[in-house]
Enzyme design. Structure first.
Site, PDB file in Angstrom:
ATOM      1  N   CYS A  67      -2.902   5.482   9.807  1.00 26.98           N
ATOM      2  CA  CYS A  67      -3.070   6.902  10.160  1.00 26.98           C
ATOM      3  C   CYS A  67      -4.476   7.090  10.721  1.00 26.98           C
ATOM      4  CB  CYS A  67      -2.820   7.805   8.968  1.00 26.98           C
ATOM      5  SG  CYS A  67      -3.870   7.486   7.536  1.00 26.98           S
ATOM      6  N   GLY A 125       5.899   8.276   0.217  1.00 26.03           N
ATOM      7  CA  GLY A 125       6.846   8.857   1.173  1.00 26.03           C
ATOM      8  C   GLY A 125       7.689   7.814   1.868  1.00 26.03           C
ATOM      9  N   ASP A 173      -2.922  -5.815  -6.004  1.00 23.51           N
ATOM     10  CA  ASP A 173      -3.711  -5.818  -4.776  1.00 23.51           C
ATOM     11  C   ASP A 173      -2.836  -6.380  -3.652  1.00 23.51           C
ATOM     12  OD1 ASP A 173      -5.468  -6.319  -2.671  1.00 23.51           O
ATOM     13  OD2 ASP A 173      -7.113  -6.875  -4.000  1.00 23.51           O
ATOM     14  N   ASP A 210       1.095  -1.125  -4.875  1.00 25.65           N
ATOM     15  CA  ASP A 210      -0.158  -0.421  -4.633  1.00 25.65           C
ATOM     16  C   ASP A 210      -1.090  -0.740  -5.805  1.00 25.65           C
ATOM     17  OD1 ASP A 210      -0.945   2.102  -2.613  1.00 25.65           O
ATOM     18  OD2 ASP A 210      -2.103   2.053  -4.478  1.00 25.65           O
ATOM     19  N   CYS A 267       0.859  -1.192   0.000  1.00 18.32           N
ATOM     20  CA  CYS A 267       0.000   0.000   0.000  1.00 18.32           C
ATOM     21  C   CYS A 267       0.892   1.238   0.000  1.00 18.32           C
ATOM     22  CB  CYS A 267      -0.955   0.003   1.191  1.00 18.32           C
ATOM     23  SG  CYS A 267      -1.895  -1.529   1.398  1.00 18.32           S
TER      24      CYS A 267
END
Length: 423
Positions: free
Chosen positions: A355, A244, A286, A260, A239
């Site tokens: 996050c 970053g 995936d 990704d 992912c």
């Protein structure tokens, strides 16, 4: 709309943005192209975004104000309520002149509600009403975070919501943090990091064209930092987009494979790798079923989640992250972390991050992963691996809560757990 006051199309775009977020659950940024298709000017698009974002930031307070000025509550999704939100947020938060704020939304109302909208707006302006500062969180979010993290965290989140978040930059290894902090008129909170004030045009800053740094919130930089030095070993970044962490890992000496399922987002990663002179093998796939010929020395999984940790910069998540979305995200994370673990070589590390400020997506997923897997254990994070103001919990995981680094501008909400597989 040909006879409408100038600026009305911009307010229509803001209305479409709010409808996309609040009724259809679309992220604000993802809704921009469709909602602003009729706006040719960049500044009009930016102002439509600003109206929508500030409305979402202050939605509960705007609704309290509207309800206090009407005899009967307007339906939550009524156009009259939506247009009052847009008019009031301009006048009370964005400092748009009262006349411009109301005359540009009235043409968007159908028939009778125009009188109601005008009356409520005029009364509010006449009475000199102000919006609370800082804004209140949505009641459901505040209660959920209060139960998980306590009253202090909720108040800290309110303060964060009301202040423009700073911009964090990750530097390539070998760059002098103090020197770049001086050049960029910022501060450094740890080696390889510079924090600057919000509102600056990134592409015009020193070092951008040379690929010396990239934008990355300090909390978001922690997972890759906790992988340590690569020394030529292999790492899988699942992912990975927009990249970053891929750049951090490549800069730290890892041989990176980045995966990704979004080709457009991976294109941004390719552009950033080219700008920074870093390299990674990129695969569009995936993450739940990505296969490799040989296992990796480390796997980093920054999993899809409710994203409530980025509410300071993206207040729309506070209104999109329903209980159902959080539950579905946690279920996906359970599947992803199990698959990620199967790609780690014996003796290797797995780093799981989200996050999110939801315990169901962080702590509970990490706890569930260890259940029934005796070959895995927590690899505790030590306090000297983290910036001052962020500390590991008692078992060595990292939970960045509202209030962390508050005296220096704060950070995104984040959870990170590092695991090691037995040989």
């Amino acid at each position: 709309m040909n006879n409408s006051p100038p600026g009305t199309p911009t307010r229509l775009a803001a209305l479409k943005l709010l409808d996309a977020v609040l009724r259809r659950g679309v992220p604000l940024e993802a809704a921009m192209d469709g909602a602003c298709a009729e706006l040719d000017r960049g500044d009009d698009r930016a102002f439509a975004h600003a109206i929508a974002a500030e409305t979402l930031r202050r939605l509960d307070d705007l609704d309290r104000l509207i309800d206090s000025a009407t005899e009967r509550p307007l339906p939550p999704d009524s156009k009259a309520r939506m247009l009052l939100r847009i008019a009031l947020v301009q006048a009370l938060a964005l400092k748009t002149p009262d006349h411009a704020a109301i005359t540009t939304v009235l043409p968007l109302a159908d028939g009778g509600p125009r009188k109601l909208i005008h009356a409520v707006f005029s009364r509010t302006m006449r009475e000199g009403t102000a919006l609370p500062d800082p804004p209140h969180l949505p009641a459901a979010v505040a209660e959920r975070w209060r139960q998980s993290w306590g009253n202090d965290a909720v108040e800290a989140a309110r303060l964060s919501l009301g202040a423009p978040p700073p911009i964090d930059l990750s530097l390539k290894p070998g760059e002098d943090s103090a020197l770049w902090a001086q050049r960029l008129d910022g501060i450094s909170l740890q080696p390889g990091h510079v924090r600057i004030a919000s509102g600056r045009r990134i592409v015009d800053l020193p070092g951008y064209d040379d690929g010396v740094w990239w934008v990355q919130d300090i909390a978001a930089s922690l997972p890759a930092r906790l992988a340590g030095a690569g020394e030529g070993r292999t790492v899988l970044d699942l992912c990975a987009a927009p990249g970053g962490k891929t750049m951090q890992l490549a800069a730290a000496g890892w041989r990176v494979t980045a995966v990704d399922q979004s080709e457009p987002r991976l294109e941004r990663l390719r552009e950033n790798l080219q700008r920074t002179g870093l390299s990674a093998a990129i695969h569009v796939a995936d993450a739940t079923d990505f296969a490799a010929d040989t296992p990796f020395d480390a796997v980093l999984l920054d999993a899809p989640c409710s994203a409530t940790g980025i509410f300071r910069r993206h207040p729309d998540v506070l209104h999109r992250a329903t209980a159902a979305i959080t539950r579905d995200a946690a279920e996906l994370q359970h599947r992803l972390i199990a698959h990620a673990a199967s790609l780690v070589a014996p003796g290797g590390r797995l780093i799981y991050a989200v996050c999110s400020l939801e315990a169901d997506e962080g702590e509970q997923v990490a706890k569930g992963f260890l259940a029934g897997r005796p070959e895995w254990r927590i690899d505790p994070v030590h306090i000297d691996e983290l910036p001052e103001g962020i500390a590991p919990d008692k078992v060595g995981r990292v939970r960045v809560r509202p209030g962390a680094l508050a005296d220096k501008g704060g950070g995104d909400g984040f959870f990170v757990a590092r695991f090691v597989r037995s040989d």
